[in-house]
Design a protein around this motif. Structure first.
Motif, mmCIF file in Angstrom:
data_model
loop_
_atom_site.group_PDB
_atom_site.id
_atom_site.type_symbol
_atom_site.label_atom_id
_atom_site.label_comp_id
_atom_site.label_asym_id
_atom_site.label_seq_id
_atom_site.Cartn_x
_atom_site.Cartn_y
_atom_site.Cartn_z
ATOM 1 N N THR A 128 26.939 78.987 69.674
ATOM 2 C CA THR A 128 26.835 78.253 68.400
ATOM 3 C C THR A 128 28.205 77.963 67.812
ATOM 4 O O THR A 128 28.499 76.833 67.394
ATOM 5 N N ASP A 129 29.071 78.992 67.776
ATOM 6 C CA ASP A 129 30.400 78.787 67.181
ATOM 7 C C ASP A 129 31.199 77.738 67.945
ATOM 8 O O ASP A 129 31.910 76.914 67.352
ATOM 9 N N ARG A 176 29.742 74.237 67.192
ATOM 10 C CA ARG A 176 30.101 73.791 65.843
ATOM 11 C C ARG A 176 31.579 73.418 65.754
ATOM 12 O O ARG A 176 31.952 72.438 65.102
#
Length: 742
Positions: free
Chosen positions: A202-203, A206
């Motif tokens: 996810t990081d 993003r």
């Protein structure tokens, strides 16, 4: 007997009991028997033998039992080690930061850690050892935390997932609810099992999205700045023919209110507005509407569109990969009028030529006039092209000190290279024009060939290396009487020509002293030149087995060599054998005595050596720039301001004098851009400034290569800088100055 009585399948205890019973019976028969022939004794012997056999069998059975006990002990130890290894493996995969699952060769889940399927909270408890891979995929596809792409059902997703499972190794990213992302990696083990790793990315996603957004914003700003600073009107439409980008110049050229240009405006609405204004070309707009409505791929479209007021717009439309399109309009009114005027002038000229041809009755005179006209046209066109080319070079030079990204630096280098190619072509055209005019003057002096050839060697050695060729130079101390600039140009063309046509091997340059005098030989290992082409290669735009191009040469080099050698009183010949290379020979005549006078100042006709270090520029300088051409003025001012120089830029000499009188401050240097025929105004301005402030450092910028003009400018204290202006020569001039004291 014993073998028949005993059953090998019985246990050791059972066999022992049987043998004891047999021995007991036999002993009783011996004790009770009355046989005088010794049968009882024989039976006793047999019983004793049987007893020995029983003992041996018993020992074997005891040994086998010991071995069995030992094997059982080893098996128990192995089971304990296996269980310990399993516990260690379980502990190890539990420490892995990713979700870990192991399916056996039968596609059944063997073990997994607590992070396996952790992000899918609604099905996490159902992911337990013993479930099949198909059940695992079905359970995951039905999870409410799995965000499926638009139009894809859970069943379709499960089928795609099972197809991926057939590969030995696969990796893909899955989107989850809450803007979460999971990377799934699947790999086969040596025994046919499957390892699945689930990594939370996810990081990373993003961060990449944020970086991409910033990049798109930066690109949008660059595109907007570009659109706002070009002379063309540009409109960009998406696949639905809706406006997504434009510049103010488009509204100005199309005579449409700027308020009509807004994001999402339809192309048809803009066309209707233009038609309603009754100032647009209905036929041209109809052509454009038809092109936009064309199904399938649309070829580029270019046509002239006339606007009210006799304004001619060069209109160009081109499709983009996503079915969007770009429409650009350029005001070419002046160009079209010039073409019309030129056409009329050509018609008049043709009539005059026809009249004169009839009067003279000689076709040779007509050919000579055509040749003269061509030379004048080439010279005039080249001079006119040098003005915008000079401005472009100056703008690019001003960007060298900017902190550009690698892509921009690469684009800048390629643009500079392209402009250098154009400049070399224009220089060649000017050389041909001047050589054919017969008005070119040369400066004969003693020229040492060693330094001249060494400089050419340094210039062409990198090119030879890039082409995988060797370039060798034989040292020499010979001196010849010639014009140093044109002699350098001749040798430069000969060496460049040899490197261009040599695919392998190399080029040798050397000076030979023969009975007829000195000669320079340029020998290559190229394919050779057929005998029937020995004369043709000296014609303009003639290249062997290749077409003329800006990147590979226009076929002007040898034409310049032939004309320049004739002008200098030299001669050029060649020897060539097909498949063995070519040798060009420049005959220079008798050697000249060496010149022992101090070194001369560099000739402004010589290009600057690119190896010269960049000079340090003084600060606080005030320059006066006089240039009628606004583009040239802006380019020079932009470059000089980037060097930290304060510039007073004006369009004409009268305004220059008025400005200096108004500020009552003498400039530290003066640059005067002279168009063809305006050089006298530049000299007058320098005299007026000298009368007010004394002699000022100055340079006259011109495209004219006339020798009398060069000498007059040097005598007036304002040497020439030829256009297109070399930023390095201008930089050297500025570096020699110092701010004037008030």
């Amino acid at each position: 007997m014993a073998r028949a009585l005993l059953d090998p399948g019985d246990s050791a205890a059972r066999q022992t009991d049987k043998l004891l019973q047999i021995v007991d019976v036999l002993m009783r028969r011996v004790e009770q028997g009355t046989d005088q022939s010794g049968a009882a004794y024989a039976q006793f012997e047999r019983a004793a033998m049987l007893e020995d056999q029983v003992r041996a069998r018993t020992r074997e059975l005891e040994t086998a039992l010991d071995l069995l006990n030992e094997s059982n002990a080893r098996l128990a130890a192995a089971n304990r080690e296996t269980e310990a290894a399993r516990r260690n493996l379980t502990d190890a995969i539990e420490t892995v930061q990713e979700g870990f699952g192991l399916f056996g060769p039968d596609d059944v889940l063997v073990l997994c850690n607590s992070r396996f399927g952790l992000q899918l909270r609604d099905i996490r408890d159902r992911l337990i050892p013993g479930m099949s891979f198909a059940d695992y995929v079905e359970v995951v596809s039905a999870s409410g935390h799995l965000r499926l792409p638009d139009g894809l059902s859970p069943q379709d997703w499960a089928l795609q997932r099972l197809r991926r499972h057939r590969d030995r190794s696969t990796s893909f990213t899955v989107e989850l609810t809450g803007d979460l992302w999971l990377q799934v990696s699947e790999h086969r083990t040596g025994d046919g099992g499957t390892v699945i790793l689930q990594t939370d990315v996810t990081d990373i996603i993003r961060a990449e999205r944020e970086t991409h957004g910033r990049l798109m914003d930066d690109q949008a700003r660059i595109v907007r700045a570009t659109l706002d600073h070009i002379s063309q009107g540009v409109c960009i439409f998406d696949a639905e023919a809706r406006l997504v980008g434009w510049n103010d110049r488009a509204a100005e050229l199309l005579a449409v209110s700027r308020t009509r240009f807004r994001q999402g405006a339809s192309f048809a609405d803009l066309v209707a507005r233009m038609l309603a204004s009754q100032r647009a070309d209905a036929q041209g707009l109809g052509t454009l509407l038809t092109w936009v409505a064309t199904p399938g791929p649309r070829p580029p479209l270019r046509f002239d569109m006339t606007r009210a007021g006799d304004v001619v717009l060069d209109t160009f439309a081109q499709e983009m990969p996503d079915r969007g399109f770009v429409v650009s309009v350029t005001d070419v009114t002046a160009e079209r009028r010039a073409i019309a005027a030129l056409s009329r002038a050509n018609e008049t000229l043709e009539a005059r030529v026809a009249d004169r041809t009839r009067e003279l009755g000689a076709a040779l005179a007509q050919a000579e006039r055509a040749s003269a006209t061509r030379s004048r046209f080439v010279a005039a066109a080249s001079h006119d092209l040098l003005q915008p080319l000079s401005a472009a070079k100056l703008f690019l030079a001003s960007m060298e000190d900017e902190n550009l990204n690698p892509r921009a630096l690469d684009a800048l280098a390629k643009t500079c290279s392209a402009l250098e190619s154009v400049e070399s072509i224009l220089d060649a055209l000017l050389d041909i024009s001047r050589l054919e005019s017969g008005r070119l003057s040369v400066r004969q002096e003693a020229v040492p060939l060693g330094p001249l050839l060494d400089r050419l060697y340094q210039e062409f050695f990198p090119l030879a290396q890039d082409r995988g060729l060797s370039l060798r130079l034989r040292p020499t101390e010979a001196v010849v009487l010639s014009d140093p600039v044109w002699l350098r140009r001749i040798l430069q063309n000969l060496i460049a020509n040899a490197l261009r046509y040599t695919p392998a091997g190399g080029v040798l340059v050397g000076v030979r002293s023969v009975q007829g005098g000195l000669r320079v030989e340029v020998t290559d290992t190229g394919p050779g030149i057929p005998a029937e082409e020995h004369q043709a290669i000296f014609r303009e735009f003639h290249r062997l087995n290749a077409r003329a191009s800006a990147s590979e040469g226009m076929g002007l080099g040898l034409a310049i060599v032939e004309r320049a050698t004739a002008l200098l009183g030299h001669d050029v010949t060649l020897d060539s054998r097909l498949g063995h290379g070519t040798r060009f020979i420049l005959h220079l005549g008798a050697p000249a005595p060496r010149d022992t006078s101090p070194p001369r100042a560099p000739d402004p006709r010589d290009p600057r050596d690119p190896r010269d270090p960049r000079p340090d520029l003084p600060r606080g300088l005030l320059g006066l720039l006089v240039a009628e051409d606004a583009e040239m003025r802006r380019a020079l001012a932009h470059l000089l301001e980037g060097w930290g120089v304060d510039i007073l830029d004006v369009p004409d000499p009268d305004e220059a004098l008025g400005l200096t009188d108004e500020i009552a401050l003498a400039p530290d240097f003066v640059l005067v851009d002279c168009r063809a025929g305006t050089e006298e105004a530049g000299f007058t301005l320098m005299r007026d400034l000298a009368a007010r402030y004394g002699p000022l450092p100055a340079r006259l910028l011109t495209a004219a290569r006339d020798e009398p003009l060069r000498l007059r400018a040097r005598r007036a204290g304002a040497p020439l800088l030829y256009k297109p202006v070399d930023p390095h020569q201008l930089e050297r001039f500025i570096a020699q100055l110092a701010p004037r004291t008030p």
